[in-house]
Write an enzyme that holds these catalytic residues in place. Structure first.
Site, short mmCIF file in Angstrom:
data_model
loop_
_atom_site.label_atom_id
_atom_site.label_comp_id
_atom_site.label_asym_id
_atom_site.label_seq_id
_atom_site.Cartn_x
_atom_site.Cartn_y
_atom_site.Cartn_z
N GLU A 94 4.81 8.32 -9.56
CA GLU A 94 3.88 6.86 -10.64
C GLU A 94 3.55 7.49 -11.41
O GLU A 94 2.46 8.20 -11.57
CB GLU A 94 3.27 6.17 -9.46
CG GLU A 94 2.40 4.58 -10.36
CD GLU A 94 2.36 3.85 -8.97
OE1 GLU A 94 1.17 4.06 -7.97
OE2 GLU A 94 2.21 2.49 -9.26
N CYS A 120 2.28 0.42 -6.99
CA CYS A 120 1.74 -0.81 -7.79
C CYS A 120 2.46 -0.92 -8.82
O CYS A 120 2.52 -1.89 -8.95
CB CYS A 120 0.28 -0.89 -7.85
SG CYS A 120 -0.75 -1.21 -6.49
N ASN A 161 6.28 -2.43 -2.05
CA ASN A 161 5.84 -1.44 -1.38
C ASN A 161 4.47 -1.47 -1.35
O ASN A 161 5.55 -1.81 0.33
CB ASN A 161 4.97 -1.11 -3.51
CG ASN A 161 3.54 0.20 -3.49
OD1 ASN A 161 4.24 1.22 -2.64
ND2 ASN A 161 2.57 -0.47 -3.85
N GLU A 162 3.29 -2.12 -1.62
CA GLU A 162 2.30 -2.47 -0.67
C GLU A 162 2.39 -3.75 0.09
O GLU A 162 1.12 -4.49 -0.73
CB GLU A 162 0.28 -2.28 -1.22
CG GLU A 162 0.99 -0.22 -0.48
CD GLU A 162 -0.91 -0.17 -0.95
OE1 GLU A 162 -1.40 -0.67 -1.66
OE2 GLU A 162 -1.54 1.34 -0.83
O1 AHR Z 1 -1.23 5.76 -5.61
C1 AHR Z 1 -2.07 5.25 -6.06
C2 AHR Z 1 -1.70 3.56 -5.37
O2 AHR Z 1 -2.58 3.36 -4.64
C3 AHR Z 1 -0.19 3.12 -5.71
O3 AHR Z 1 0.25 2.28 -6.55
C4 AHR Z 1 -0.95 2.13 -4.81
O4 AHR Z 1 0.67 1.92 -3.77
C5 AHR Z 1 -1.49 1.95 -4.21
O5 AHR Z 1 -2.47 1.44 -3.47
#
Ligand code: AHR
Length: 653
Positions: free
Chosen positions: A48, A240, A374-375
């Site tokens: 990321e 994220c 993602n989340e």
């Molecule tokens: O790894 C950091 C963050 O942690 C990521 O962007 C997210 O998916 C999680 O909350």
């Protein structure tokens, strides 16, 4: 009386401890019972653009805001003399801003620009740096000149070249500068040296020596660190970042391909997510985009795993339903996912296959997986995911789909989503856990009772977070202990990726992280070595390993798992001793003839200091150490030191 009792307790404890030290733990590996297949994707990478992981990190561009597209056009630049930001007749329609440098009005005055990159520009002695710029003569005739120079952190110009602009049309010019010194915080300066005007855009500086020598390249030491992990899967672009703080800032893969000069800038949510780690000049240039990701996956032997937006902006930051795409308007988002598969796999005659071919890769990338969201959580997620699944299955029935179980390792969101993922028949479910040492140790048996008939598990983001948030030895040891449970359950756990991957020592927002770096060097954390020991000793099949007929999931603070590698014909056993004592273990390889086993190698990670970290100053504080080990028949007698993770490997003759 009270005093008396505490003495007695102490005595009992001491007796207990010394008895424990004398106990021989009998572990048995059923060497002739290779079980579940271990997927090639089992251990991999989560990437990321956080902590300056892409721009300022893996992506080797050394100039920040090279296209003047940051909302404050000259952010990252210092300008002097007559410098004007313009957008008329631009070189690149999606990145229209450029600068006009003109005569400062007096022979003693100067016009120009400076850029100090990402926390300075790191240069190595005798290394070459390619400077390039798009330029034109606005007045249309004659020639104009400018000088580009590298300047040391002490403000001494160290090398320069003069570039002559000869064309009224936008044209790319480039020169190579060789640095005479090593400096982590050099900067670049551009001086107009003739009397007229020059328009300039996309000023870029890359080391010539990038990974595979590519011009829009990646930082070689950082890619090497990834390659050395032997990753089986490569998740990208997050995290994220996929979702965006709002939908405008979600990762839009279509903006990340094609000519690098014309990839529109995106805000990076990590510049403001944690105000106590605020980086207002953190943006995504998309120079490391989806093409570069697929190519890198191929080169380091990983299965690419793109994650796409499901039409929900970050749910933590958006409680208003209007922040998300209404279900009935998801069409273009679904199409983006389908088009991404075409970009990776489509024939060159297809729209997106053609784009890939024009970028230099006519052969398909053979994408097999895609993650949606993602989340995310709640009904709003599953109803959107359902539509993606329907469309992807119809267009690409063989692509495996990854769904999310939300941001938590347990609890309401998790409990709602797992049954939903089963109902929707996703292939894998992404689980995230950033948790304490105690959590990791207590979860070594997490997957022992998971449903074997449902979707498989992708532990897509995890890391042990000690209170001080360090990448310390203790956290790494807890991860090693926990991972015996991933390995033992390889029939249900198909992928696991530690997160986040990279962090710039001066620009991090989140820690711990797997690999740290500054502008010149990088360091592999202890956690990195745990990942590497698993990945390089992944094996092909799980072998049953028990102590007192039970899997070893924390009894006497021991954790263990075993695999068979049919290619190497090797038995591999991993044991973590998280206790404060050396423990005696008798490990029997059951079902294998004594004469078939040769002596082996033990690779171990140990420190007596739980808080120790590998840092740029002390990169080798904890590293794997190899020793030869001797078998008596099919029995290995082990004195496993306190706080040690050990991997034993024996080749079958
Ligand atoms: O790894 C950091 C963050 O942690 C990521 O962007 C997210 O998916 C999680 O909350």
């Amino acid at each position: 009386m009270k005093k008396h009792r505490s003495w007695l307790t102490m005595l009992a404890l001491l007796v207990g401890l010394s008895l424990n030290a004398q106990i021989t733990h009998e572990m048995v590996v059923k060497a002739n019972k290779p079980g579940a297949e271990i997927q090639s994707t089992m251990y991999g990478l989560f990437f990321e653009d956080i902590n300056f992981g892409a721009d300022g990190g893996l992506y080797a561009e050394l100039i920040k805001n090279r296209s003047f597209e940051f909302p404050q056009s000259l952010m990252g630049w210092k300008s002097f003399g007559h410098v004007e930001v313009r957008i008329d007749r631009p070189a690149f329609d999606k990145n229209p801003h450029y600068v006009r440098l003109s005569n400062p009005g007096h022979p003693q005055k100067h016009t120009g620009l400076e850029n100090d990159g990402f926390f300075g520009i790191g240069v190595h002695k005798d290394a070459q740096y390619r400077f390039s710029v798009w330029a034109r003569l606005p007045q249309g005739t004659g020639t104009e000149k400018f000088r580009v120079e590298l300047v040391s952190s002490k403000n001494d110009p160290i090398v320069n070249q003069v570039i002559t602009i000869t064309s009224a049309d936008w044209k790319k010019y480039e020169v190579v500068l060789t640095s005479p010194i090593t400096d982590a915080k050099a900067f670049i300066r551009v001086f107009l040296t003739s009397n007229g005007e020059i328009d300039m855009d996309h000023l870029s500086l890359f080391p010539v020596d990038t990974w595979k020598g590519r011009e829009n390249g990646l930082r070689k030491d950082l890619v090497q660190a990834l390659a050395d992990l032997k990753p089986g899967v490569f998740r990208f672009p997050g995290g994220c970042i996929v979702e965006g703080t709002d939908l405008n800032t979600r990762y839009n893969w279509k903006n990340s391909v094609g000519a690098v000069e014309n990839r529109p800038l995106n805000e990076n949510r990590w510049h403001y997510t944690f105000p106590y780690r605020f980086y207002p000049d953190y943006y995504q240039s998309y120079g490391l985009g989806f093409y570069e990701f697929f190519l890198l996956s191929e080169e380091i032997g990983s299965e690419p795993l793109p994650i796409v937006s499901c039409g929900l902006a970050c749910q933590f930051q958006n409680t208003d339903p209007k922040a998300h795409v209404p279900v009935e308007k998801l069409g273009s988002y679904i199409q983006d996912a389908i088009d991404l598969i075409e970009f990776a796999n489509g024939a060159v005659s297809t729209k997106w296959g053609k784009v890939r071919a024009e970028m230099g890769h006519p052969a398909p990338f053979n994408l097999k997986f895609i993650g949606v969201g993602n989340e995310q959580w709640g009904k709003e997620y599953s109803e959107r995911l359902e539509l993606f699944i329907k469309a992807i299955r119809k267009a690409y029935p063989n692509i495996k789909i990854v769904g999310s179980s939300g941001p938590d390792s347990e609890g309401d969101k998790f409990n709602y989503l797992w049954p939903e993922m089963k109902r929707l028949k996703v292939d894998l479910v992404d689980e995230h856990f950033y948790r304490s040492q105690q959590w990791f140790l207590s979860q070594a048996a997490r997957y022992d009772n998971y449903d074997r008939k449902g979707p498989k598990v992708f532990a897509g983001e995890y890391a042990c977070h000690p209170k001080n948030k360090k990448n310390n030895f203790e956290a790494a040891l807890c991860e090693a202990a926990f991972m015996t449970g991933l390995e033992r359950n390889a029939d249900v756990v198909h992928m696991a990726t530690y997160a986040p991957l990279f962090a710039h020592v001066e620009g991090w927002q989140w820690r711990p992280d797997l690999i740290w770096f500054d502008n010149l060097n990088s360091v592999r954390s202890v956690n990195y070595y745990v990942q590497q020991l698993y990945s390089k000793n992944k094996g092909t099949n799980v072998l049953p390993l028990t102590m007192d007929k039970k899997p070893v999931t924390g009894q006497s603070e021991l954790y263990a798992s075993a695999v068979w590698d049919k290619n190497e014909k090797a038995y591999i056993v991993k044991i973590a001793n998280t206790s404060d004592n050396t423990q005696t273990i008798r490990l029997t390889f059951d079902g294998v003839k004594q004469e078939q086993l040769s002596d082996g190698i033990c690779t171990s990670l140990h420190s007596s200091n739980p808080d120790v970290e590998n840092t740029l100053i002390e990169p080798d504080a904890v590293k794997p150490e190899e020793t030869a080990v001797h078998l008596e028949g099919n029995v290995l007698s082990i004195e496993l030191g306190a706080k040690t993770f050990a991997v034993y490997k024996f080749i079958k003759e």
